[in-house]
Write an enzyme that holds these catalytic residues in place. Structure first.
Site, PDB file in Angstrom:
ATOM      1  N   CYS A 326       0.950  -1.214   0.066  1.00 48.58           N
ATOM      2  CA  CYS A 326      -0.096   0.007  -0.143  1.00 48.58           C
ATOM      3  C   CYS A 326       0.952   1.151   0.030  1.00 48.58           C
ATOM      4  O   CYS A 326       0.232   2.451   0.108  1.00 48.58           O
ATOM      5  CB  CYS A 326      -1.033  -0.084   1.065  1.00 48.58           C
ATOM      6  N   GLU A 360      -1.892   1.441  -4.775  1.00 40.39           N
ATOM      7  CA  GLU A 360      -1.504  -0.164  -4.209  1.00 40.39           C
ATOM      8  C   GLU A 360      -0.791  -0.776  -5.463  1.00 40.39           C
ATOM      9  O   GLU A 360      -1.503  -0.635  -6.655  1.00 40.39           O
ATOM     10  CB  GLU A 360      -2.780  -0.586  -3.900  1.00 40.39           C
TER      11      GLU A 360
END
EC number: 2.1.1.-
Length: 369
Positions: A326, A360
Protein backbone atom coordinates in the site's frame (compact mmCIF):
# COMPACT_ATOMS: atom_id res chain seq x y z
CA UNK A 1 -11.41 12.10 6.30
CA UNK A 2 -9.82 14.52 3.89
CA UNK A 3 -11.27 16.60 1.08
CA UNK A 4 -11.83 14.45 -1.99
CA UNK A 5 -12.77 15.73 -5.44
CA UNK A 6 -14.69 12.80 -6.90
CA UNK A 7 -15.04 13.64 -10.58
CA UNK A 8 -15.79 10.67 -12.86
CA UNK A 9 -14.77 12.74 -15.90
CA UNK A 10 -11.27 12.99 -14.41
CA UNK A 11 -10.98 9.33 -13.46
CA UNK A 12 -9.02 8.07 -16.47
CA UNK A 13 -6.66 11.05 -16.35
CA UNK A 14 -5.78 10.53 -12.68
CA UNK A 15 -5.31 6.80 -13.33
CA UNK A 16 -2.98 7.50 -16.28
CA UNK A 17 -0.89 9.76 -14.03
CA UNK A 18 -0.54 6.96 -11.47
CA UNK A 19 0.40 4.45 -14.18
CA UNK A 20 3.16 6.77 -15.38
CA UNK A 21 4.40 7.47 -11.86
CA UNK A 22 4.55 3.81 -10.86
CA UNK A 23 6.16 2.77 -14.16
CA UNK A 24 8.87 5.42 -13.76
CA UNK A 25 9.46 4.49 -10.11
CA UNK A 26 10.12 0.83 -10.89
CA UNK A 27 11.99 1.22 -14.19
CA UNK A 28 15.36 0.55 -12.44
CA UNK A 29 14.14 -2.97 -11.55
CA UNK A 30 13.38 -3.99 -15.16
CA UNK A 31 9.75 -4.60 -14.18
CA UNK A 32 7.53 -6.10 -16.90
CA UNK A 33 4.61 -4.17 -18.37
CA UNK A 34 2.28 -2.86 -15.69
CA UNK A 35 -1.08 -4.61 -15.27
CA UNK A 36 -3.67 -1.96 -14.36
CA UNK A 37 -6.82 -2.66 -12.34
CA UNK A 38 -9.34 0.16 -12.32
CA UNK A 39 -11.77 1.18 -9.60
CA UNK A 40 -15.37 2.22 -10.10
CA UNK A 41 -15.20 5.99 -10.67
CA UNK A 42 -17.56 6.69 -7.76
CA UNK A 43 -19.27 4.84 -4.86
CA UNK A 44 -16.19 2.64 -4.45
CA UNK A 45 -15.33 3.17 -0.79
CA UNK A 46 -16.85 0.71 1.68
CA UNK A 47 -16.25 2.83 4.76
CA UNK A 48 -16.44 6.48 5.73
CA UNK A 49 -16.15 8.59 8.89
CA UNK A 50 -17.73 12.00 9.46
CA UNK A 51 -17.66 14.50 12.29
CA UNK A 52 -21.06 15.79 13.43
CA UNK A 53 -21.77 19.52 13.77
CA UNK A 54 -24.52 20.91 16.01
CA UNK A 55 -26.01 24.30 15.18
CA UNK A 56 -29.12 25.12 17.20
CA UNK A 57 -31.73 22.53 16.28
CA UNK A 58 -29.74 21.57 13.20
CA UNK A 59 -27.27 18.68 13.09
CA UNK A 60 -25.26 17.58 10.06
CA UNK A 61 -22.12 15.76 8.91
CA UNK A 62 -18.96 17.74 8.29
CA UNK A 63 -15.49 17.15 6.91
CA UNK A 64 -12.40 19.34 6.97
CA UNK A 65 -10.48 20.84 4.08
CA UNK A 66 -7.04 19.28 4.32
CA UNK A 67 -5.21 22.47 3.38
CA UNK A 68 -7.22 25.19 5.16
CA UNK A 69 -8.66 22.99 7.97
CA UNK A 70 -11.97 24.76 7.32
CA UNK A 71 -15.02 22.62 7.98
CA UNK A 72 -17.68 22.07 5.34
CA UNK A 73 -21.08 20.41 5.36
CA UNK A 74 -21.48 16.95 3.79
CA UNK A 75 -24.93 15.62 2.92
CA UNK A 76 -23.72 13.10 0.33
CA UNK A 77 -20.26 11.61 -0.24
CA UNK A 78 -19.77 10.24 -3.80
CA UNK A 79 -16.62 8.29 -2.86
CA UNK A 80 -18.61 6.15 -0.41
CA UNK A 81 -20.79 3.19 -1.35
CA UNK A 82 -24.38 3.80 -2.44
CA UNK A 83 -25.45 2.05 0.76
CA UNK A 84 -23.66 4.66 2.90
CA UNK A 85 -25.09 7.50 0.81
CA UNK A 86 -28.61 6.09 1.10
CA UNK A 87 -28.32 5.80 4.87
CA UNK A 88 -26.61 9.14 5.62
CA UNK A 89 -29.67 11.46 5.43
CA UNK A 90 -32.08 8.96 7.01
CA UNK A 91 -29.79 8.42 9.98
CA UNK A 92 -29.25 12.11 10.71
CA UNK A 93 -32.98 12.88 10.30
CA UNK A 94 -33.89 10.09 12.71
CA UNK A 95 -31.48 11.39 15.38
CA UNK A 96 -31.67 15.17 15.20
CA UNK A 97 -34.98 15.50 17.10
CA UNK A 98 -34.06 12.84 19.67
CA UNK A 99 -32.24 14.39 22.63
CA UNK A 100 -30.84 11.08 23.87
CA UNK A 101 -29.31 10.16 20.51
CA UNK A 102 -28.04 13.59 19.48
CA UNK A 103 -26.62 14.96 22.75
CA UNK A 104 -22.82 15.22 22.53
CA UNK A 105 -22.70 13.03 19.41
CA UNK A 106 -19.50 14.09 17.63
CA UNK A 107 -18.73 11.42 15.03
CA UNK A 108 -20.41 8.76 12.89
CA UNK A 109 -18.46 5.88 11.31
CA UNK A 110 -19.95 3.73 8.53
CA UNK A 111 -18.71 0.28 7.47
CA UNK A 112 -20.61 -1.14 4.50
CA UNK A 113 -20.28 -4.20 2.27
CA UNK A 114 -20.96 -5.40 -1.25
CA UNK A 115 -23.17 -8.05 0.42
CA UNK A 116 -25.62 -5.37 1.63
CA UNK A 117 -24.76 -5.25 5.35
CA UNK A 118 -23.85 -2.00 7.09
CA UNK A 119 -22.48 -1.17 10.55
CA UNK A 120 -22.80 2.29 12.11
CA UNK A 121 -20.75 3.48 15.09
CA UNK A 122 -21.99 6.56 16.97
CA UNK A 123 -19.27 8.31 19.01
CA UNK A 124 -20.14 10.52 22.00
CA UNK A 125 -18.45 12.95 24.40
CA UNK A 126 -20.56 11.55 27.26
CA UNK A 127 -21.32 8.26 28.96
CA UNK A 128 -24.25 6.35 27.47
CA UNK A 129 -27.19 5.33 29.67
CA UNK A 130 -30.27 3.09 29.53
CA UNK A 131 -32.25 5.82 27.77
CA UNK A 132 -29.66 5.88 25.00
CA UNK A 133 -29.86 2.09 24.64
CA UNK A 134 -33.67 2.15 24.35
CA UNK A 135 -33.62 4.96 21.78
CA UNK A 136 -30.78 3.34 19.83
CA UNK A 137 -32.71 0.05 19.68
CA UNK A 138 -35.73 1.92 18.32
CA UNK A 139 -33.50 3.69 15.77
CA UNK A 140 -32.01 0.39 14.62
CA UNK A 141 -35.47 -1.17 14.27
CA UNK A 142 -36.77 1.83 12.33
CA UNK A 143 -33.89 1.71 9.84
CA UNK A 144 -34.13 -2.06 9.47
CA UNK A 145 -37.86 -1.63 8.75
CA UNK A 146 -36.86 0.78 5.97
CA UNK A 147 -34.85 -1.98 4.32
CA UNK A 148 -31.35 -1.61 5.78
CA UNK A 149 -29.47 -4.65 7.10
CA UNK A 150 -27.95 -2.58 9.89
CA UNK A 151 -26.16 -3.05 13.20
CA UNK A 152 -25.39 -0.23 15.62
CA UNK A 153 -22.60 0.55 18.09
CA UNK A 154 -22.45 3.33 20.67
CA UNK A 155 -19.02 4.49 21.83
CA UNK A 156 -17.88 6.81 24.58
CA UNK A 157 -14.73 7.03 26.68
CA UNK A 158 -13.92 3.50 27.93
CA UNK A 159 -17.37 2.41 26.78
CA UNK A 160 -18.72 0.35 23.88
CA UNK A 161 -22.34 -0.75 23.53
CA UNK A 162 -23.05 -3.21 20.72
CA UNK A 163 -26.59 -3.64 19.46
CA UNK A 164 -26.49 -7.20 18.12
CA UNK A 165 -22.96 -7.42 16.70
CA UNK A 166 -19.84 -5.35 16.01
CA UNK A 167 -19.04 -6.73 12.57
CA UNK A 168 -20.39 -7.12 9.05
CA UNK A 169 -20.15 -10.18 6.82
CA UNK A 170 -18.79 -9.36 3.38
CA UNK A 171 -18.97 -11.59 0.31
CA UNK A 172 -16.28 -11.16 -2.33
CA UNK A 173 -16.42 -12.85 -5.72
CA UNK A 174 -13.12 -14.40 -6.87
CA UNK A 175 -13.31 -15.86 -10.38
CA UNK A 176 -16.98 -16.70 -9.85
CA UNK A 177 -16.49 -18.24 -6.42
CA UNK A 178 -17.92 -16.38 -3.39
CA UNK A 179 -15.78 -15.95 -0.27
CA UNK A 180 -17.25 -14.88 3.06
CA UNK A 181 -15.33 -12.46 5.30
CA UNK A 182 -16.10 -11.19 8.79
CA UNK A 183 -15.08 -7.52 9.01
CA UNK A 184 -14.94 -6.17 12.56
CA UNK A 185 -15.44 -2.53 13.51
CA UNK A 186 -12.13 -0.68 13.95
CA UNK A 187 -10.12 -3.51 12.36
CA UNK A 188 -8.30 -3.20 9.05
CA UNK A 189 -10.30 -4.14 5.96
CA UNK A 190 -9.70 -3.37 2.29
CA UNK A 191 -11.56 -0.08 1.71
CA UNK A 192 -12.45 -0.63 -1.96
CA UNK A 193 -14.54 -3.80 -2.33
CA UNK A 194 -14.48 -4.08 -6.13
CA UNK A 195 -10.72 -3.53 -6.31
CA UNK A 196 -10.24 -6.01 -3.44
CA UNK A 197 -11.87 -8.67 -5.64
CA UNK A 198 -9.45 -7.84 -8.48
CA UNK A 199 -6.47 -8.05 -6.12
CA UNK A 200 -7.54 -11.51 -4.98
CA UNK A 201 -8.02 -12.69 -8.57
CA UNK A 202 -4.57 -11.36 -9.53
CA UNK A 203 -2.90 -13.07 -6.56
CA UNK A 204 -4.64 -16.37 -7.39
CA UNK A 205 -3.52 -16.05 -11.03
CA UNK A 206 0.10 -15.33 -10.01
CA UNK A 207 0.26 -18.51 -7.93
CA UNK A 208 -1.42 -20.95 -10.34
CA UNK A 209 0.32 -24.33 -10.55
CA UNK A 210 2.26 -23.68 -7.35
CA UNK A 211 3.93 -26.56 -5.58
CA UNK A 212 4.19 -27.22 -1.87
CA UNK A 213 2.99 -24.87 0.86
CA UNK A 214 2.52 -21.11 1.20
CA UNK A 215 3.86 -18.92 3.98
CA UNK A 216 2.01 -15.63 4.48
CA UNK A 217 3.06 -12.70 6.68
CA UNK A 218 0.65 -9.94 7.82
CA UNK A 219 -2.47 -11.95 6.90
CA UNK A 220 -5.06 -9.68 8.58
CA UNK A 221 -8.49 -11.35 8.58
CA UNK A 222 -7.32 -13.99 6.11
CA UNK A 223 -8.33 -11.87 3.11
CA UNK A 224 -5.74 -13.39 0.76
CA UNK A 225 -5.11 -16.65 2.68
CA UNK A 226 -8.55 -18.07 1.90
CA UNK A 227 -8.47 -17.35 -1.83
CA UNK A 228 -4.86 -18.53 -2.24
CA UNK A 229 -5.44 -21.81 -0.35
CA UNK A 230 -6.75 -23.45 -3.55
CA UNK A 231 -3.28 -23.20 -5.12
CA UNK A 232 -1.27 -24.78 -2.28
CA UNK A 233 -1.20 -27.95 -0.20
CA UNK A 234 -1.15 -25.92 3.03
CA UNK A 235 -1.06 -22.25 4.04
CA UNK A 236 0.68 -21.04 7.20
CA UNK A 237 -0.24 -17.41 7.90
CA UNK A 238 0.89 -14.99 10.62
CA UNK A 239 -0.84 -11.91 12.04
CA UNK A 240 -0.18 -9.89 15.20
CA UNK A 241 -3.51 -8.08 15.81
CA UNK A 242 -5.75 -10.27 17.99
CA UNK A 243 -9.12 -9.14 16.49
CA UNK A 244 -7.79 -9.89 12.99
CA UNK A 245 -6.63 -13.36 14.05
CA UNK A 246 -10.08 -14.06 15.53
CA UNK A 247 -11.75 -12.88 12.30
CA UNK A 248 -9.38 -15.03 10.26
CA UNK A 249 -10.40 -18.10 12.29
CA UNK A 250 -14.08 -17.20 11.77
CA UNK A 251 -13.46 -16.83 8.02
CA UNK A 252 -11.63 -20.14 7.71
CA UNK A 253 -14.61 -21.91 9.31
CA UNK A 254 -17.23 -19.92 7.36
CA UNK A 255 -15.59 -20.84 4.05
CA UNK A 256 -15.00 -24.48 5.08
CA UNK A 257 -11.31 -24.23 4.19
CA UNK A 258 -9.22 -26.91 5.88
CA UNK A 259 -5.65 -26.26 4.75
CA UNK A 260 -5.05 -22.82 6.32
CA UNK A 261 -3.42 -22.38 9.74
CA UNK A 262 -3.23 -18.91 11.37
CA UNK A 263 -0.71 -18.14 14.10
CA UNK A 264 -0.63 -14.94 16.15
CA UNK A 265 2.91 -13.62 15.71
CA UNK A 266 4.61 -10.55 14.31
CA UNK A 267 6.69 -10.91 11.14
CA UNK A 268 9.77 -10.12 13.24
CA UNK A 269 8.96 -12.91 15.75
CA UNK A 270 8.31 -15.35 12.94
CA UNK A 271 11.68 -14.49 11.40
CA UNK A 272 13.36 -15.32 14.73
CA UNK A 273 11.46 -18.62 14.92
CA UNK A 274 12.40 -19.57 11.35
CA UNK A 275 16.06 -18.83 12.03
CA UNK A 276 15.97 -20.83 15.27
CA UNK A 277 16.91 -17.81 17.38
CA UNK A 278 13.91 -18.24 19.68
CA UNK A 279 11.38 -20.92 20.53
CA UNK A 280 7.75 -19.83 20.76
CA UNK A 281 5.36 -21.82 22.94
CA UNK A 282 2.39 -20.71 20.86
CA UNK A 283 3.82 -22.65 17.89
CA UNK A 284 4.08 -25.78 20.02
CA UNK A 285 0.66 -25.20 21.63
CA UNK A 286 -0.92 -24.99 18.16
CA UNK A 287 0.87 -28.12 16.98
CA UNK A 288 2.88 -26.22 14.38
CA UNK A 289 6.20 -27.74 13.33
CA UNK A 290 7.85 -25.22 11.02
CA UNK A 291 10.20 -27.89 9.67
CA UNK A 292 7.22 -29.87 8.34
CA UNK A 293 6.27 -27.08 5.93
CA UNK A 294 7.60 -27.12 2.39
CA UNK A 295 7.20 -23.47 1.42
CA UNK A 296 8.62 -22.38 -1.92
CA UNK A 297 6.35 -19.33 -2.05
CA UNK A 298 5.92 -16.51 0.45
CA UNK A 299 3.19 -13.87 0.36
CA UNK A 300 3.59 -10.53 2.14
CA UNK A 301 1.19 -7.60 2.51
CA UNK A 302 3.02 -5.40 5.04
CA UNK A 303 1.87 -2.12 6.64
CA UNK A 304 2.83 1.21 5.05
CA UNK A 305 6.25 1.04 6.70
CA UNK A 306 7.15 -2.05 4.63
CA UNK A 307 9.33 -4.90 5.90
CA UNK A 308 12.38 -4.46 8.12
CA UNK A 309 15.79 -5.57 6.87
CA UNK A 310 15.80 -8.89 8.79
CA UNK A 311 12.38 -9.83 7.40
CA UNK A 312 13.53 -8.95 3.87
CA UNK A 313 16.56 -11.21 4.34
CA UNK A 314 14.32 -14.04 5.56
CA UNK A 315 11.92 -13.54 2.63
CA UNK A 316 14.87 -13.83 0.21
CA UNK A 317 15.14 -17.49 1.22
CA UNK A 318 12.03 -18.38 -0.84
CA UNK A 319 11.91 -19.21 -4.54
CA UNK A 320 8.90 -16.98 -5.20
CA UNK A 321 7.77 -13.83 -3.41
CA UNK A 322 4.33 -12.31 -3.90
CA UNK A 323 4.31 -8.78 -2.44
CA UNK A 324 1.26 -6.50 -2.15
CA UNK A 325 2.13 -2.96 -1.08
CA UNK A 326 0.00 0.00 0.00
CA UNK A 327 3.11 2.21 -0.17
CA UNK A 328 5.28 1.95 -3.31
CA UNK A 329 8.01 4.02 -1.62
CA UNK A 330 8.69 1.32 0.99
CA UNK A 331 8.18 -1.41 -1.63
CA UNK A 332 11.01 0.25 -3.56
CA UNK A 333 13.23 0.23 -0.46
CA UNK A 334 12.50 -3.47 0.09
CA UNK A 335 13.17 -4.21 -3.59
CA UNK A 336 16.67 -2.77 -3.21
CA UNK A 337 17.34 -5.84 -1.05
CA UNK A 338 15.05 -8.39 -2.73
CA UNK A 339 16.30 -7.59 -6.26
CA UNK A 340 19.79 -8.79 -5.27
CA UNK A 341 18.44 -12.35 -5.48
CA UNK A 342 15.07 -12.09 -7.28
CA UNK A 343 13.63 -10.46 -10.40
CA UNK A 344 10.10 -9.14 -11.02
CA UNK A 345 7.92 -11.34 -13.25
CA UNK A 346 4.53 -9.65 -12.67
CA UNK A 347 3.80 -6.02 -11.82
CA UNK A 348 0.37 -4.53 -11.03
CA UNK A 349 -1.33 -1.29 -10.02
CA UNK A 350 -4.61 -1.52 -8.09
CA UNK A 351 -6.47 1.79 -7.92
CA UNK A 352 -7.77 1.34 -4.37
CA UNK A 353 -7.82 5.08 -3.71
CA UNK A 354 -9.06 7.06 -6.74
CA UNK A 355 -8.51 10.83 -6.82
CA UNK A 356 -5.71 10.62 -4.23
CA UNK A 357 -1.94 10.20 -4.64
CA UNK A 358 -2.10 6.80 -2.88
CA UNK A 359 -1.32 3.71 -4.95
CA UNK A 360 -1.56 0.00 -4.21
CA UNK A 361 0.99 -2.13 -6.07
CA UNK A 362 1.68 -5.81 -6.50
CA UNK A 363 4.85 -7.58 -7.62
CA UNK A 364 5.63 -11.24 -8.20
CA UNK A 365 9.32 -12.04 -7.79
CA UNK A 366 11.17 -15.21 -8.73
CA UNK A 367 14.69 -16.26 -7.80
CA UNK A 368 17.30 -15.38 -10.41
CA UNK A 369 18.79 -18.33 -12.26
Amino acid sequence: MATLDVNPQRYQQQLAEKVQRLTDMFAPYQAPELEVFESPDQHYRMRAEFRVWHEGEEMYYIMFNQETREKYRVDQFPAASRLINDLMPLLIDAMKDNESLRRKLFQVDFLSTLSGEILVSLLYHRQLDDAWIENAKALKQRLNDEGFNLNLIGRARKMKIVLDRDYVVEKLDVNGKPYTYQQVENSFTQPNGKVAEKMLEWAVDCTQESQGDLLELYCGNGNFSLALAQNFERVLATELAKPSVESAQYNIAANKIENVQIIRMSAEEFTEAMEGKREFRRLKDNGIDLKSYNCNTIFVDPPRSGMDVDTCKMVQGYERILYISCNPETLKENLDILSETHHITRFALFDQFPYTHHMEAGVMLERKA
